[in-house]
Design a protein around this motif. Structure first.
Motif, PDB file in Angstrom:
ATOM      1  N   MET A   1       0.844  -1.187   0.000  1.00 39.90           N
ATOM      2  CA  MET A   1       0.000   0.000   0.000  1.00 39.90           C
ATOM      3  C   MET A   1       0.886   1.247   0.000  1.00 39.90           C
ATOM      4  O   MET A   1       1.873   1.312   0.734  1.00 39.90           O
ATOM      5  CB  MET A   1      -0.912   0.001   1.230  1.00 39.90           C
ATOM      6  CG  MET A   1      -1.874   1.176   1.273  1.00 39.90           C
ATOM      7  SD  MET A   1      -2.977   1.118   2.696  1.00 39.90           S
ATOM      8  CE  MET A   1      -1.800   1.380   4.031  1.00 39.90           C
ATOM      9  N   ILE A   2       0.515   2.218  -0.806  1.00 38.85           N
ATOM     10  CA  ILE A   2       1.284   3.446  -0.933  1.00 38.85           C
ATOM     11  C   ILE A   2       0.392   4.625  -0.561  1.00 38.85           C
ATOM     12  O   ILE A   2      -0.745   4.725  -1.025  1.00 38.85           O
ATOM     13  CB  ILE A   2       1.800   3.627  -2.371  1.00 38.85           C
ATOM     14  CG1 ILE A   2       2.729   2.465  -2.751  1.00 38.85           C
ATOM     15  CG2 ILE A   2       2.529   4.951  -2.514  1.00 38.85           C
ATOM     16  CD1 ILE A   2       3.124   2.462  -4.207  1.00 38.85           C
ATOM     17  N   GLU A   3       0.914   5.504   0.286  1.00 38.25           N
ATOM     18  CA  GLU A   3       0.171   6.711   0.631  1.00 38.25           C
ATOM     19  C   GLU A   3       0.513   7.796  -0.376  1.00 38.25           C
ATOM     20  O   GLU A   3       1.681   8.149  -0.575  1.00 38.25           O
ATOM     21  CB  GLU A   3       0.514   7.169   2.045  1.00 38.25           C
ATOM     22  CG  GLU A   3      -0.292   8.379   2.495  1.00 38.25           C
ATOM     23  CD  GLU A   3      -0.040   8.750   3.938  1.00 38.25           C
ATOM     24  OE1 GLU A   3      -0.489   9.826   4.362  1.00 38.25           O
ATOM     25  OE2 GLU A   3       0.618   7.947   4.646  1.00 38.25           O
ATOM     26  N   LEU A   4      -0.501   8.329  -1.014  1.00 38.13           N
ATOM     27  CA  LEU A   4      -0.315   9.297  -2.090  1.00 38.13           C
ATOM     28  C   LEU A   4      -0.622  10.699  -1.591  1.00 38.13           C
ATOM     29  O   LEU A   4      -1.670  10.942  -0.993  1.00 38.13           O
ATOM     30  CB  LEU A   4      -1.246   8.943  -3.256  1.00 38.13           C
ATOM     31  CG  LEU A   4      -1.296   9.905  -4.444  1.00 38.13           C
ATOM     32  CD1 LEU A   4       0.036   9.896  -5.173  1.00 38.13           C
ATOM     33  CD2 LEU A   4      -2.425   9.515  -5.399  1.00 38.13           C
ATOM     34  N   ASN A   5       0.310  11.616  -1.842  1.00 40.08           N
ATOM     35  CA  ASN A   5       0.046  13.032  -1.581  1.00 40.08           C
ATOM     36  C   ASN A   5      -0.734  13.560  -2.777  1.00 40.08           C
ATOM     37  O   ASN A   5      -0.163  13.903  -3.808  1.00 40.08           O
ATOM     38  CB  ASN A   5       1.359  13.797  -1.402  1.00 40.08           C
ATOM     39  CG  ASN A   5       1.137  15.238  -0.982  1.00 40.08           C
ATOM     40  OD1 ASN A   5       0.212  15.893  -1.436  1.00 40.08           O
ATOM     41  ND2 ASN A   5       1.998  15.723  -0.098  1.00 40.08           N
ATOM     42  N   GLU A  52       7.176  12.143  -8.142  1.00 40.21           N
ATOM     43  CA  GLU A  52       5.860  11.628  -7.768  1.00 40.21           C
ATOM     44  C   GLU A  52       5.610  10.246  -8.384  1.00 40.21           C
ATOM     45  O   GLU A  52       5.036   9.362  -7.740  1.00 40.21           O
ATOM     46  CB  GLU A  52       4.766  12.604  -8.213  1.00 40.21           C
ATOM     47  CG  GLU A  52       4.784  13.933  -7.485  1.00 40.21           C
ATOM     48  CD  GLU A  52       4.511  13.788  -6.003  1.00 40.21           C
ATOM     49  OE1 GLU A  52       3.795  12.843  -5.615  1.00 40.21           O
ATOM     50  OE2 GLU A  52       5.013  14.610  -5.215  1.00 40.21           O
ATOM     51  N   GLN A  54       7.859   8.032  -9.156  1.00 36.71           N
ATOM     52  CA  GLN A  54       8.693   7.086  -8.419  1.00 36.71           C
ATOM     53  C   GLN A  54       8.065   6.748  -7.072  1.00 36.71           C
ATOM     54  O   GLN A  54       8.103   5.598  -6.630  1.00 36.71           O
ATOM     55  CB  GLN A  54      10.083   7.678  -8.228  1.00 36.71           C
ATOM     56  CG  GLN A  54      11.101   6.703  -7.643  1.00 36.71           C
ATOM     57  CD  GLN A  54      12.483   7.319  -7.590  1.00 36.71           C
ATOM     58  OE1 GLN A  54      12.642   8.505  -7.311  1.00 36.71           O
ATOM     59  NE2 GLN A  54      13.501   6.525  -7.863  1.00 36.71           N
ATOM     60  N   ALA A  55       7.457   7.737  -6.428  1.00 35.19           N
ATOM     61  CA  ALA A  55       6.868   7.535  -5.112  1.00 35.19           C
ATOM     62  C   ALA A  55       5.706   6.548  -5.136  1.00 35.19           C
ATOM     63  O   ALA A  55       5.494   5.806  -4.176  1.00 35.19           O
ATOM     64  CB  ALA A  55       6.409   8.872  -4.530  1.00 35.19           C
ATOM     65  N   ILE A  56       4.942   6.521  -6.229  1.00 32.50           N
ATOM     66  CA  ILE A  56       3.789   5.616  -6.281  1.00 32.50           C
ATOM     67  C   ILE A  56       4.100   4.319  -7.025  1.00 32.50           C
ATOM     68  O   ILE A  56       3.213   3.495  -7.241  1.00 32.50           O
ATOM     69  CB  ILE A  56       2.571   6.300  -6.930  1.00 32.50           C
ATOM     70  CG1 ILE A  56       2.811   6.583  -8.404  1.00 32.50           C
ATOM     71  CG2 ILE A  56       2.187   7.556  -6.182  1.00 32.50           C
ATOM     72  CD1 ILE A  56       1.550   6.978  -9.144  1.00 32.50           C
ATOM     73  N   GLY A  57       5.352   4.143  -7.437  1.00 34.11           N
ATOM     74  CA  GLY A  57       5.742   2.882  -8.056  1.00 34.11           C
ATOM     75  C   GLY A  57       5.579   2.822  -9.565  1.00 34.11           C
ATOM     76  O   GLY A  57       5.648   1.728 -10.143  1.00 34.11           O
ATOM     77  N   ARG A  59       7.304   2.862 -12.227  1.00 33.42           N
ATOM     78  CA  ARG A  59       8.735   2.787 -12.510  1.00 33.42           C
ATOM     79  C   ARG A  59       9.078   3.189 -13.937  1.00 33.42           C
ATOM     80  O   ARG A  59      10.018   3.957 -14.176  1.00 33.42           O
ATOM     81  CB  ARG A  59       9.234   1.364 -12.245  1.00 33.42           C
ATOM     82  CG  ARG A  59      10.763   1.214 -12.313  1.00 33.42           C
ATOM     83  CD  ARG A  59      11.180  -0.208 -11.998  1.00 33.42           C
ATOM     84  NE  ARG A  59      10.641  -1.144 -12.958  1.00 33.42           N
ATOM     85  CZ  ARG A  59      11.208  -1.413 -14.140  1.00 33.42           C
ATOM     86  NH1 ARG A  59      12.319  -0.802 -14.485  1.00 33.42           N
ATOM     87  NH2 ARG A  59      10.670  -2.292 -14.963  1.00 33.42           N
TER      88      ARG A  59
END
Length: 269
Positions: A1-5, A52, A54-57, A59
């Motif tokens: 799980m990824i927390e998104l801003n 951003e 990269q932060a949510i995967g 790639r």
């Protein structure tokens, strides 16, 4: 799980799309190289999007953005308008492919606070230090509420109470039971009641005393044993949102009160 801003991500995506739209309309200048002013405009937007993504995967979108950044950072920059347009299209295309493979969920303004750390959830500074194991369970119970897994949240609430019972038993000097048959709520509560009565006889308990505080904790545990603990162990029971919230709040109330008398190892804080 990824927390998104969400706000940062939306800003990055829209900025990139806006620049792509502008360059797509410059067909007459396709072979012209980007001037420094254009590079100064494009580079920050690509850099922000790359971070951003990269932060949510995402790639591949991130790799494509980084490749374009490398070209823009060359001095002098040799990127033409058409090359910039193609690069921006490639980044957006790879990102769109990524979005087609994942699912995005959002939490409402009422749900998002349940994702906070335990000290904030319980409004009890230092609880995470006194009860590290229980802190994990409290946070998991709250996350289950946020994600609409109400029955699962009650299971975590019961684990919180079990940790509390063990801590209370240690604080009162009750030996840890060795036999599996003795490791149940009924046995634990019986031993707790007996020890409280022995340490603080009923006829000598004064209002506001430690004995009264422990008596209140015991009464709270005894009240939740049958309607919640026993029901939770059966598959027939499914909890509604208001029921799960009520149970978690009761467990939280008990643990905060307990943390004023003992930590997880039965030591006076």
């Amino acid at each position: 799980m990824i927390e998104l801003n969400a706000s940062s991500f939306l800003s990055a995506a829209t900025s990139l799309a806006r620049i792509h739209q502008v360059y797509s309309g410059l067909s007459a200048a396709n072979d012209e190289k980007l001037i420094p002013e254009s590079v100064a405009l494009v580079l920050p937007a690509v850099r922000l999007f790359e971070a951003e993504a990269q932060a949510i995967g995402a790639r591949l979108a991130s790799v494509s953005a980084h490749r374009f950044m490398t070209l823009l950072e060359q001095n002098p920059c040799e990127v033409t308008v058409v090359q910039a347009t193609i690069a921006l299209h490639d980044i957006e295309s790879r990102f769109a492919d990524y979005l087609s493979e994942i699912k995005l969920f959002t939490l409402s303004a009422q749900e998002s606070p349940f994702m906070g750390p335990v000290d904030e959830l319980l409004q009890s500074e230092g609880f995470s230090i006194l009860f590290p194991s229980a802190s994990f369970e409290v946070e998991e119970a709250a996350k289950c509420i946020a994600f609409g897994r109400y029955t699962a949240s009650v299971f975590h609430a019961m684990r919180v109470l079990e940790i509390g019972i063990r801590a209370l038993s240690k604080r009162l000097g009750i030996p840890d039971p060795l036999k599996p048959s003795e490791k149940n709520w009924s046995k634990f509560l019986g031993a707790i009641k007996s020890q409280i009565d022995q340490l603080w006889p009923t006829n000598s308990r004064l209002p506001g005393s430690e004995g009264v505080a422990f008596e209140g904790l015991y009464a709270h545990l005894d009240a939740v044993r049958n309607p919640w603990r026993n029901a939770t162990m059966h598959v027939e029971t499914i909890y509604a949102p208001h029921e799960a919230l009520h149970i978690i709040r009761c467990a939280a109330f008990f643990m905060v009160a307990l943390s004023k008398l003992t930590d997880e190892e039965g030591v006076i804080p």
